[in-house]
Design an enzyme around this catalytic site. Structure first.
Site, PDB file in Angstrom:
ATOM      1  N   ASP A  66       6.498   1.311  -4.575  1.00  0.00           N
ATOM      2  CA  ASP A  66       6.306  -0.079  -5.003  1.00  0.00           C
ATOM      3  C   ASP A  66       5.139  -0.228  -5.977  1.00  0.00           C
ATOM      4  O   ASP A  66       4.090   0.379  -5.792  1.00  0.00           O
ATOM      5  CB  ASP A  66       6.059  -0.962  -3.769  1.00  0.00           C
ATOM      6  CG  ASP A  66       7.323  -1.106  -2.925  1.00  0.00           C
ATOM      7  OD1 ASP A  66       7.201  -1.437  -1.749  1.00  0.00           O
ATOM      8  OD2 ASP A  66       8.422  -0.882  -3.467  1.00  0.00           O
TER       9      ASP A  66
ATOM     10  N   LYS B 140      10.114   2.549   9.174  1.00  0.00           N
ATOM     11  CA  LYS B 140      10.244   3.252   7.883  1.00  0.00           C
ATOM     12  C   LYS B 140       9.027   4.126   7.644  1.00  0.00           C
ATOM     13  O   LYS B 140       9.130   5.313   7.313  1.00  0.00           O
ATOM     14  CB  LYS B 140      10.377   2.234   6.753  1.00  0.00           C
ATOM     15  CG  LYS B 140       9.979   2.743   5.347  1.00  0.00           C
ATOM     16  CD  LYS B 140      10.110   1.620   4.360  1.00  0.00           C
ATOM     17  CE  LYS B 140       9.347   1.619   3.110  1.00  0.00           C
ATOM     18  NZ  LYS B 140       8.053   2.044   2.901  1.00  0.00           N
ATOM     19  N   ASN B 141       7.819   3.574   7.822  1.00  0.00           N
ATOM     20  CA  ASN B 141       6.591   4.285   7.439  1.00  0.00           C
ATOM     21  C   ASN B 141       6.139   5.303   8.464  1.00  0.00           C
ATOM     22  O   ASN B 141       5.084   5.917   8.304  1.00  0.00           O
ATOM     23  CB  ASN B 141       5.490   3.278   7.110  1.00  0.00           C
ATOM     24  CG  ASN B 141       5.812   2.534   5.831  1.00  0.00           C
ATOM     25  OD1 ASN B 141       6.639   2.989   5.026  1.00  0.00           O
ATOM     26  ND2 ASN B 141       5.199   1.391   5.646  1.00  0.00           N
TER      27      ASN B 141
ATOM     28  N   ASP C 180       1.507  -5.310   4.436  1.00  0.00           N
ATOM     29  CA  ASP C 180       2.964  -5.332   4.324  1.00  0.00           C
ATOM     30  C   ASP C 180       3.597  -6.584   4.916  1.00  0.00           C
ATOM     31  O   ASP C 180       4.818  -6.753   4.842  1.00  0.00           O
ATOM     32  CB  ASP C 180       3.572  -4.084   4.986  1.00  0.00           C
ATOM     33  CG  ASP C 180       3.209  -2.808   4.248  1.00  0.00           C
ATOM     34  OD1 ASP C 180       3.404  -1.717   4.799  1.00  0.00           O
ATOM     35  OD2 ASP C 180       2.707  -2.912   3.118  1.00  0.00           O
TER      36      ASP C 180
ATOM     37  N   ARG D  88       7.434   6.568  -2.499  1.00  0.00           N
ATOM     38  CA  ARG D  88       6.020   6.877  -2.296  1.00  0.00           C
ATOM     39  C   ARG D  88       5.837   7.926  -1.211  1.00  0.00           C
ATOM     40  O   ARG D  88       4.978   8.807  -1.275  1.00  0.00           O
ATOM     41  CB  ARG D  88       5.282   5.598  -1.905  1.00  0.00           C
ATOM     42  CG  ARG D  88       3.838   5.778  -1.512  1.00  0.00           C
ATOM     43  CD  ARG D  88       2.945   6.043  -2.707  1.00  0.00           C
ATOM     44  NE  ARG D  88       1.573   6.375  -2.314  1.00  0.00           N
ATOM     45  CZ  ARG D  88       0.594   6.596  -3.197  1.00  0.00           C
ATOM     46  NH1 ARG D  88       0.845   6.540  -4.482  1.00  0.00           N
ATOM     47  NH2 ARG D  88      -0.608   6.918  -2.790  1.00  0.00           N
TER      48      ARG D  88
END
Ligand code: EPZ
Length: 430
Positions: A128, A33-34, A315, A104
Site C-alpha cells: 500500500d 492477513k498480517n 490499520d 509488502r
C-alpha cells in the site's frame, strides 16, 4: 474464494453500495492477513512440513504462495479449506521479483532466508502507498548480526556467512523489522536482543509458532525480545490468530450503521484500544469468549491517536474516521505511523464529509450527511472504509480498484450482504 478479476488492470469489478440499512446478524472471521503471510514465510526456516490453518481467503495469500514456490518451497494451498501446507526442503536465496513487488509482506522472506541459507536476494517489496515504507531498520539489524548488504540497483543481496547474535535497538517498533530480525535470529549463532521491538498480536503469533518449532524466544509480547539461536527447527501444525483488523472493521461498520452485529472468532484483548474508543463514542460492546457483540444507537465524538500496538492500530484509522463523520461533535484523529495515510480524506470529502487536515492531525466534524460518490479504493483499509461510508450515504456509492480490498478482506461482499447490507460486486461497465 470465488474467481474475481482481482488482478490490477483487468476489466475491473467495482462495488456498488446503497446506504441506509443497519447491519444485523453474525459474521465469523478467518485468520489474520498480517500473521498468515509471515507464518507462510517462516516455513523457509525448516526442512520439515509446516501445516497452517485458518489461512484467510484473500488475494495476498496466493501471491505469497507463488513467491515461496519461486524459492523452491513445496506449497499446497487450499483457499476454500483455509489451509496451507508448506515444505522448504532446500530453498534457494533469490526471490522471484514479480511476486515480491506485488505485496509488502514479501519482505518477510528476508529474515528466514538469511537465517536458513545465510543469504537472500530480493527486489524492494510492493504494498500500500501509505508512506515511505523504508527497510533500513531491517538492514541495520541484519548488519549488526554480521550480514553484508550488496545493492544491485533493483535488488538487494544480503550475505551472512557468519550470522551471529547481536543487541539491536530499533529506532521505531517496526512490525516488519522485528519479524525479519526475529526470524534470522532463531537460527543465528548466539543470543540476539531486539529492544523496542514491535509486539502486535501477529508478532506474538509468529513467536509462538517459532517456539512450537523449537525456537528459544523470551519476552513474547514485551518491548524486548531475547532469542537464543538453535541448530535447526522442526515442522509444525499451526492455527493463524484471528484478524483483529477485520474484526475492528466489522465492529465499526455495525456501529456506523446503527446496527447490531455479533463477530465470531475474535480475541477482544487484541482490540483493547479500539474497543475503548468505540465505547467512548457511545457504542455498546459485549465481549464473549471468542465473540464480540456491537450495537449502536447514536455516536459521540472521540479523539484517536494511532500508535504501534497496544496503541490504536493505524490499520483501523480510515474506518474510524468514517465512523466519526457521523458522530456528534468534533473529533481529532492523529496518524503517527504512516505519513501519507490521510490520502483517503479526499475520497470522504467527495461524499460531503467535513474533515480538515493539519499536518498529521485530522479534525472531523459531525454528524454530516454523506451522499453517494465514485471512490477509488486506494489501499486495503481505505477501500474498506470507502465501502463503509457507502453504507450510510444517501444514494449510490461506487468503489473502484477493489483489488486492494480483495487483498485484505475475504468474501467482503457476501459477508456484508449476510448482515443485510445493500452492496454488490458488479462489472464496471454493468
Ligand atoms: C505492517 O507493515 C503491516 N503490513 C501494515 O498493515 C501495518 O499498517 C503496519 O505493520 C503497522 O502496524 C503487514 O504486516 C504486511 P512497520 P510494515 O515496519 O511491516 C517505518 C494493512 O493494511 N519504517 O511497522 O511495513 C515505516 O515507513 C497493512 O494490512 C521505516 O521507516 O510496518 C512506517 O512509517 C498496511 N524503516 C513505520 O515505520 C523501516 O526499516 C511502521 O512500519 C521499517 C519501518
Amino acid at each position: 474464494m470465488a474467481s474475481h478479476s482481482t488482478t490490477p488492470g483487468a476489466a475491473a469489478d467495482v462495488f456498488r453500495v446503497r446506504g441506509g440499512t443497519p447491519l444485523r446478524g453474525t459474521v465469523s472471521l478467518a485468520g489474520a492477513k498480517n500473521s498468515a503471510l509471515k507464518l507462510m514465510a517462516a516455513s523457509l526456516l525448516t526442512d520439515e512440513p509446516v501445516e497452517l490453518e485458518q489461512i484467510p481467503a484473500i488475494a495476498d495469500v496466493p501471491v505469497m504462495a507463488e513467491l515461496l514456490a519461486g524459492l523452491g518451497v513445496e506449497v499446497a494451498l487450499d483457499s476454500d479449506g483455509g489451509t496451507c501446507r508448506l515444505r522448504a526442503a532446500d530453498p534457494h536465496f533469490h526471490a522471484p521479483a514479480a511476486a515480491v513487488r506485488r505485496i509488502r509482506a514479501s519482505i518477510s522472506c528476508l529474515g528466514p532466508l538469511v537465517g536458513r541459507v545465510r543469504r537472500a536476494r530480493l527486489a524492494l517489496p510492493g504494498g500500500d502507498q501509505i508512506g515511505a515504507r523504508g527497510i533500513e531498520l531491517h538492514l541495520q539489524g541484519l548488519t549488526a548480526m554480521g550480514a553484508s548488504i550488496i545493492d544491485h540497483g533493483d535488488e538487494l543481496e544480503i550475505i551472512a556467512t557468519d550470522l551471529h547474535g547481536a543487541i539491536i535497538t530499533l529506532d521505531f517498533p517496526s512490525v516488519g523489522a522485528t519479524e525479519n530480525l526475529l526470524m534470522a535470529a532463531v537460527l543465528a549463532d548466539g543470543t540476539t536482543v531486539i529492544d523496542n521491538a514491535a509486539r502486535e498480536p501477529e508478532i506474538q503469533d509468529l513467536c509462538r509458532m517459532l517456539v512450537a518449532m523449537g525456537a528459544n524466544i523470551q519476552g513474547i509480547g514485551a518491548p524486548t525480545l531475547e532469542i537464543e539461536g538453535v541448530e535447526r527447527l522442526t515442522g509444525v501444525r499451526w492455527e493463524t490468530c484471528p484478524d483483529r483488523i477485520e474484526a475492528g472493521t466489522y465492529a465499526m461498520a455495525a456501529a456506523l450503521t446503527g446496527g447490531d452485529v455479533v463477530i465470531e472468532r475474535v480475541r477482544a484483548q487484541d482490540l483493547t484500544m479500539p474497543l475503548i474508543k468505540l465505547r467512548a463514542a457511545g457504542v455498546m460492546v459485549e465481549e464473549g469468549g471468542s465473540s464480540l457483540r456491537v450495537k449502536a444507537a447514536g455516536l459521540d465524538a472521540v479523539d484517536v491517536v494511532t500508535l504501534p500496538y497496544p496503541g490504536f492500530p493505524t490499520d483501523l484509522q480510515p474506518q474510524m474516521m468514517v465512523l466519526l463523520t457521523q458522530a456528534v461533535g468534533t473529533s481529532r484523529c492523529t496518524e503517527n505511523v504512516f505519513e501519507s495515510r490521510f490520502s483517503f480524506v479526499d475520497q470522504l470529502r467527495r461524499m460531503g464529509a467535513d474533515v480538515q487536515i493539519d499536518g498529521h492531525h485530522a479534525m472531523i466534524r459531525g454528524p454530516v450527511p454523506l451522499h453517494g460518490a465514485t471512490l477509488a479504493g486506494l489501499d486495503v483499509r481505505a477501500g474498506a472504509a470507502g465501502a463503509m461510508a457507502g453504507l450510510v450515504a444517501d444514494g449510490e456509492t461506487i468503489i473502484e480498484d477493489i483489488h486492494h480490498i480483495d487483498r485484505g478482506y475475504a468474501d467482503f461482499v457476501p459477508r456484508l450482504q449476510a448482515l443485510g447490507a445493500d452492496i454488490e460486486r458488479v462489472r464496471a461497465d454493468a
